[in-house]
Design a protein around this motif. Structure first.
Motif, short mmCIF file in Angstrom:
data_model
loop_
_atom_site.label_atom_id
_atom_site.label_comp_id
_atom_site.label_asym_id
_atom_site.label_seq_id
_atom_site.Cartn_x
_atom_site.Cartn_y
_atom_site.Cartn_z
N ARG A 92 0.83 -1.21 0.00
CA ARG A 92 0.00 0.00 0.00
C ARG A 92 0.86 1.26 0.00
O ARG A 92 0.57 2.22 -0.71
N VAL A 93 1.92 1.24 0.80
CA VAL A 93 2.85 2.38 0.82
C VAL A 93 3.45 2.59 -0.57
O VAL A 93 3.53 3.72 -1.07
N LEU A 94 3.87 1.50 -1.20
CA LEU A 94 4.47 1.61 -2.54
C LEU A 94 3.45 2.11 -3.57
O LEU A 94 3.79 2.92 -4.45
N PHE A 95 2.20 1.65 -3.43
CA PHE A 95 1.15 2.11 -4.34
C PHE A 95 0.91 3.62 -4.19
O PHE A 95 0.82 4.35 -5.19
N LEU A 96 0.81 4.08 -2.94
CA LEU A 96 0.60 5.51 -2.71
C LEU A 96 1.79 6.33 -3.17
O LEU A 96 1.64 7.46 -3.66
N LYS A 97 2.99 5.77 -3.03
CA LYS A 97 4.18 6.45 -3.54
C LYS A 97 4.08 6.65 -5.05
O LYS A 97 4.38 7.73 -5.58
N GLU A 98 3.62 5.63 -5.75
CA GLU A 98 3.43 5.73 -7.19
C GLU A 98 2.41 6.80 -7.56
O GLU A 98 2.50 7.43 -8.61
N LYS A 99 1.44 7.02 -6.67
CA LYS A 99 0.40 8.01 -6.91
C LYS A 99 0.85 9.43 -6.54
O LYS A 99 0.06 10.37 -6.64
N GLY A 100 2.09 9.57 -6.12
CA GLY A 100 2.63 10.90 -5.86
C GLY A 100 2.71 11.31 -4.41
O GLY A 100 3.14 12.44 -4.10
N TYR A 101 2.31 10.44 -3.48
CA TYR A 101 2.35 10.79 -2.06
C TYR A 101 3.76 10.58 -1.50
O TYR A 101 4.48 9.68 -1.93
N SER A 102 4.14 11.42 -0.55
CA SER A 102 5.46 11.31 0.08
C SER A 102 5.28 10.94 1.55
O SER A 102 4.24 11.19 2.16
N PHE A 103 6.35 10.36 2.11
CA PHE A 103 6.25 9.76 3.44
C PHE A 103 7.37 10.20 4.37
O PHE A 103 8.49 10.50 3.93
N ALA A 104 7.06 10.18 5.66
CA ALA A 104 8.06 10.40 6.71
C ALA A 104 7.91 9.28 7.73
O ALA A 104 6.80 8.84 8.02
N ILE A 105 9.03 8.81 8.27
CA ILE A 105 8.99 7.89 9.41
C ILE A 105 8.92 8.73 10.67
O ILE A 105 9.75 9.61 10.89
N ASP A 106 7.93 8.48 11.52
CA ASP A 106 7.75 9.28 12.73
C ASP A 106 8.47 8.66 13.92
O ASP A 106 8.59 7.43 14.02
N ASP A 107 8.98 9.51 14.82
CA ASP A 107 9.58 9.06 16.08
C ASP A 107 10.62 7.97 15.88
O ASP A 107 10.63 6.95 16.57
N TYR A 108 11.52 8.18 14.94
CA TYR A 108 12.54 7.17 14.64
C TYR A 108 13.63 7.18 15.69
O TYR A 108 14.18 8.23 16.05
N ILE A 109 13.97 5.99 16.22
CA ILE A 109 15.05 5.87 17.21
C ILE A 109 16.01 4.74 16.82
O ILE A 109 16.82 4.28 17.63
N GLY A 110 15.89 4.30 15.56
CA GLY A 110 16.76 3.25 15.08
C GLY A 110 16.08 1.90 14.94
O GLY A 110 16.73 0.90 14.65
N GLN A 111 14.76 1.85 15.15
CA GLN A 111 14.04 0.58 15.08
C GLN A 111 14.03 0.03 13.65
O GLN A 111 14.26 0.76 12.69
N HIS A 112 13.74 -1.25 13.54
CA HIS A 112 13.74 -1.89 12.22
C HIS A 112 12.55 -1.39 11.39
O HIS A 112 11.41 -1.37 11.86
N ILE A 113 12.84 -1.00 10.17
CA ILE A 113 11.82 -0.62 9.19
C ILE A 113 12.12 -1.42 7.93
O ILE A 113 13.27 -1.47 7.49
N PRO A 114 11.13 -2.07 7.32
CA PRO A 114 11.40 -2.84 6.09
C PRO A 114 12.10 -1.99 5.03
O PRO A 114 11.78 -0.80 4.86
N GLU A 115 13.04 -2.57 4.33
CA GLU A 115 13.83 -1.83 3.35
C GLU A 115 12.96 -1.18 2.28
O GLU A 115 13.23 -0.06 1.83
N LYS A 116 11.90 -1.88 1.86
CA LYS A 116 11.03 -1.31 0.82
C LYS A 116 10.37 -0.02 1.32
O LYS A 116 10.17 0.92 0.54
N VAL A 117 10.02 0.01 2.60
CA VAL A 117 9.41 1.20 3.17
C VAL A 117 10.45 2.31 3.30
O VAL A 117 10.19 3.46 2.95
N LEU A 118 11.65 1.96 3.78
CA LEU A 118 12.72 2.97 3.89
C LEU A 118 13.04 3.57 2.54
O LEU A 118 13.29 4.77 2.43
#
Length: 417
Positions: free
Chosen positions: A113-139
């Motif tokens: 879903r994140v990748l689909f919205l990215k294709e539609k022009g939406y941009s993303f931020a990771i909130d409250d990041y402290i070094g936790q694991h985030i899937p590479e595709k999301v990063l």
């Protein structure tokens, strides 16, 4: 209560706005935060999904999106549940930054879903990041990482900066001292947010409810033998809030086809007379219900649809509309019921509705009692009453159970609008 020609005066709605700045302390964007009251705190017990839905509605309907954001980018928190709906499409991609909350669980469906919205022009931020694991595709999909400066050590802040500063925009959040600000600038952070610059500032406006005059005109039109969609369109287009709710309803999962409705009349035709009348009743219920009773509104809609389904299999289809209305308005207080009945005037669907609520409405009161017993169904006494009704009207328990589940599913979708 004022109605039929007078505007319904609702309560105030609130949002909080916190600036996001650059190293020169110039405001680049704002984080928009839902607030339930003038008290500048998140409402205790409210889940993030409901808060995001309410926030987006209020930004568009009550404040005017461009006005409240001063034509700058709006950072808005999104839960995984909201991402999987069509709510993001209510926002223009170039005006919003979708913040992925730190507690999101990234299922395969959500990553796609994140990748689909990215294709539609939406941009993303990771909130409250402290070094936790985030899937590479999301990063890979996000362009901004918000680092929590209160929960990370200086060493961790530097480590994160070295990893991302050449790939992503680094935003230092919860910056409270000049020392933190200088440290962040030195190590490659280019955006900043925190009490050093400004606490979230609360803004409020009167809630823009659909006017009671609009409800009255629509009710009068539905009393005609043949409903004129051109007339319905003219009534709704004169009320900005009704127009917004209609398009939002038409674009829910039940109708959405990845294309916006070209105009109001098309949306009305697509929904059909019966569904439009249901939509109006749900909006009317929301206008009379306290905002604290969202669960009660949901239960009322489930009752309405369940009662209508039961009427059909009992073969009393002439009573469908009345059954729906009885279920829908069974959860509100007596004074509101009287106003609704008076507003409906000579509408036969409302005739004797108070008698039904008081248990004096014959079959319809019996049906409402059955539905209430069915909702509870927690002890032997309830089971006996349920079985008596099933036997009397020759109903199969599994068929009734299916109808109830269907009613819950329908209500879940309907209330997204």
């Amino acid at each position: 209560m004022l109605y039929d020609g007078e505007e319904f005066m609702g309560m105030n709605v609130y949002v909080a706005r916190q600036p996001i700045l650059n190293c020169n302390k110039k405001v680049l964007a704002y984080e928009m935060l839902y607030r339930y009251s003038a008290e500048n705190v998140f409402k205790e017990g409210m889940d993030g999904t409901t808060a995001t839905k309410n926030l987006i509605h209020d930004l568009i309907m009550n404040f005017g999106f461009d006005h409240i954001t001063n034509h700058k980018t709006a950072f808005i928190n999104f839960t995984g549940a909201v991402l999987l709906t069509d709510i993001p499409f209510l926002l223009e991609p170039e005006k919003v930054k979708i913040e992925l909350l730190e507690d999101i669980i990234y299922t395969d469906e959500l990553v796609e879903r994140v990748l689909f919205l990215k294709e539609k022009g939406y941009s993303f931020a990771i909130d409250d990041y402290i070094g936790q694991h985030i899937p590479e595709k999301v990063l890979d999909a996000v362009d901004t990482i918000k680092v929590d400066f209160m929960l990370t050590t200086p060493e961790k802040k530097i480590q994160i900066a070295k990893r991302f500063k050449d790939k992503k925009i680094l935003l230092a959040e919860k910056v409270e001292t000049e020392e933190d600000f200088a440290f962040a600038c030195k190590h490659g952070y280019t955006m900043f947010q925190g009490y050093l610059f400004s606490k979230p500032v609360i803004h409020f406006r009167p809630a823009n409810d659909v006017s009671m005059a609009t409800y009255s005109r629509l009710m009068r039109e539905f009393r005609r033998k043949s409903v004129d969609f051109d007339v319905l369109t003219k009534i709704i287009e004169k009320d900005m809030n009704a127009s917004y709710h209609l398009i939002q309803r038409a674009n829910t999962l039940q109708y959405f086809r990845r294309n916006r409705m070209p105009n109001l009349k098309t949306a009305l035709l697509m929904m059909g007379v019966d569904e439009v009348q249901r939509w109006i009743m749900v909006l009317l219920l929301k206008s009379y219900a306290d905002q604290k009773t969202e669960s009660a509104i949901f239960l009322a809609l489930v009752r309405a649809v369940f009662m209508e389904h039961l009427i059909q299999i009992i073969d009393r289809r002439a009573d469908e509309k009345q059954a729906y209305m009885v279920g829908l308005f069974s959860m509100i207080d007596d004074s509101s019921k009287k106003v609704l009945q008076e507003m409906a005037g000579k509408n036969s669907d409302f005739s004797h509705i108070q008698d039904i609520f008081d248990g004096k409405g014959g079959f319809m009161s019996e049906l409402l009692d059955f539905v209430i017993h069915y909702e509870k169904n927690q002890d032997v006494a309830e089971e006996e009453k349920i079985q008596e009704f099933l036997d009397k009207y020759h109903l199969k328990a599994d068929e009734v159970a299916y109808l109830y589940v269907s009613s819950v599913s329908y209500s879940d979708i309907a209330l997204e609008a």
